[in-house]
Scaffold this motif. Structure first.
Motif, short mmCIF file in Angstrom:
data_model
loop_
_atom_site.label_atom_id
_atom_site.label_comp_id
_atom_site.label_asym_id
_atom_site.label_seq_id
_atom_site.Cartn_x
_atom_site.Cartn_y
_atom_site.Cartn_z
N PHE A 283 -86.63 17.59 -9.65
CA PHE A 283 -85.37 18.08 -10.24
C PHE A 283 -85.48 18.44 -11.72
N GLU A 284 -86.69 18.63 -12.18
CA GLU A 284 -86.86 19.09 -13.56
C GLU A 284 -86.44 20.57 -13.65
N PRO A 285 -85.64 20.91 -14.67
CA PRO A 285 -85.21 22.31 -14.81
C PRO A 285 -86.23 23.18 -15.55
N LEU A 286 -86.35 24.39 -15.11
CA LEU A 286 -87.12 25.42 -15.82
C LEU A 286 -86.08 26.47 -16.26
N TYR A 287 -85.89 26.57 -17.58
CA TYR A 287 -84.85 27.44 -18.15
C TYR A 287 -85.35 28.89 -18.15
N MET A 288 -84.59 29.77 -17.51
CA MET A 288 -85.06 31.15 -17.31
C MET A 288 -84.38 32.16 -18.24
N GLU A 289 -83.06 32.03 -18.42
CA GLU A 289 -82.37 33.11 -19.13
C GLU A 289 -81.02 32.65 -19.66
N ILE A 290 -80.64 33.20 -20.81
CA ILE A 290 -79.26 33.05 -21.28
C ILE A 290 -78.58 34.41 -21.23
N SER A 291 -77.32 34.43 -20.82
CA SER A 291 -76.49 35.62 -20.93
C SER A 291 -75.23 35.16 -21.65
N GLN A 292 -75.28 35.24 -22.99
CA GLN A 292 -74.22 34.67 -23.82
C GLN A 292 -72.95 35.51 -23.74
N LYS A 293 -71.81 34.84 -23.59
CA LYS A 293 -70.51 35.51 -23.56
C LYS A 293 -69.79 35.23 -24.88
#
Ligand code: AVI
Length: 328
Positions: A283-293
């Motif tokens: 369950f370790e996360p791999l951060y892929m992308e931000i789409s900032q609003k």
């Protein structure tokens, strides 16, 4: 290639190196693992992104198309008020399906300008140079293939006029707020006083609408994220098994950060090339992308703190997306 006695052919893979490899290893070795979303766009990633843009849940493209198709006359009039003569530079021009409305309007108004589309993909520039003249026979254009800032500098060798820089599609959202700040500051350095920037911002709205846009029911965004693992397998000789990861998009309505993760479904090790082994916890996360609003006020703040003056804003009918006009 070596042939050993039982006739098995062993391919001696050349060790993989280069920027892509180094950045992947850097991201996967960080305490909070990440990959840079700029690497989403290989040929398959481009194809999947085209499909995302057709997705009913992915509202961004339709919103900006609504702005450009309905309000180009108003945008062109505002540009003419702000600068008596200018050339148009587009960062990440893609297929120019949105900007073509503005270009057509400028031509109809008799504006004397050259269009400089900039794109990192040579294919995109080749395609634009073949296609655009058929659609806009009177358009003067010069495509530039390369990094944004290098190419912006090159524009100066062709043009002495003021620049109207287009940076559409909500691409600024793929920077986190600090990186967006740095990008705007750096962009400002490549512009002269009086130059204009028309940039797209996806606005804060009903959180469910945002989350659905990054978790479409057809699973295209999921495939888009997994494609980066497949790309790493192909290009860097890795052995990611995508069935052992899950796509997990999140949206925080407070900060406006819409982030996508791939979650490792079990404790596992992944080999990258010949030398690197990356361990994942369950369950370790791999951060892929931000789409900032953004909220409208936050975009004004970003302009002012990076040396731009907000001049005008153009929103779609639902007020979900904004193209903001800033002046250097
Ligand atoms: C290119 N960029 C503005 C898209 C976005 O909305 O952040 C990329 C994307 N990622 C998932 N869906 C679309």
């Amino acid at each position: 290639t070596t042939v050993i006695p039982d006739n098995t052919v062993l391919c001696k893979r050349k060790p993989v190196t280069g920027t892509f490899y180094q950045e992947v290893i850097k991201g996967l070795s960080a305490p909070q693992k990440y990959l840079d979303s700029k690497y989403f766009y290989d040929a398959e990633g481009d194809r999947l992104f085209q499909q995302i843009m057709q997705c009913q849940e992915y509202y961004l493209t339709g919103c900006e198309m609504n702005i450009l198709s309905a309000r180009s006359a108003e945008i062109a009039a505002t540009l003419a008020l702000q600068a008596s003569t200018f050339d148009v530079v587009e960062l990440g021009a893609g297929d120019a399906t949105k900007s073509i409305h503005l270009l057509r309007q400028l031509l109809a108004n008799g504006t004397d300008f050259t269009y400089f589309p900039i794109d990192i993909s040579a294919n995109v520039i080749r395609h634009l140079e073949q296609q655009l003249p058929a659609q806009l026979p009177d358009l003067r254009m010069k495509g530039l293939n390369g990094e944004y800032f290098d190419m912006l500098q090159q524009v100066n060798t062709y043009s002495r006029k003021k620049k109207v820089v287009l940076f559409m599609g909500g691409n600024i959202g793929n920077f986190n707020p600090a990186a967006a700040h740095n990008f705007c500051l750096e962009l400002r350095n490549y512009l002269s006083p009086g130059d204009l920037l028309l940039t797209g911002f996806d606005l804060k709205k009903n959180p469910q609408v945002i989350l659905r846009a990054y978790n479409d029911t057809a699973g295209i965004t999921r495939a888009f994220n997994f494609n980066l693992l497949t790309r790493i397998n192909k290009e860097l000789g890795a052995d990611f098994d995508i069935n052992r990861f899950e796509h997990y998009p999140t949206y925080d309505p407070g900060t406006g950060a819409c982030k996508s993760y791939l979650i490792s479904l079990e404790k596992q090790q992944v080999k990258i090339g010949q030398d690197a082994v990356i361990s994942f916890e369950a369950f370790e996360p791999l951060y892929m992308e931000i789409s900032q609003k953004y909220a409208l006020e936050e975009t004004n703040q970003l302009a002012l703190e990076t040396g731009f003056q907000p001049v005008a804003r153009f929103l779609d009918d639902r007020k979900w997306f904004m193209d903001a006009l800033w002046k250097r």
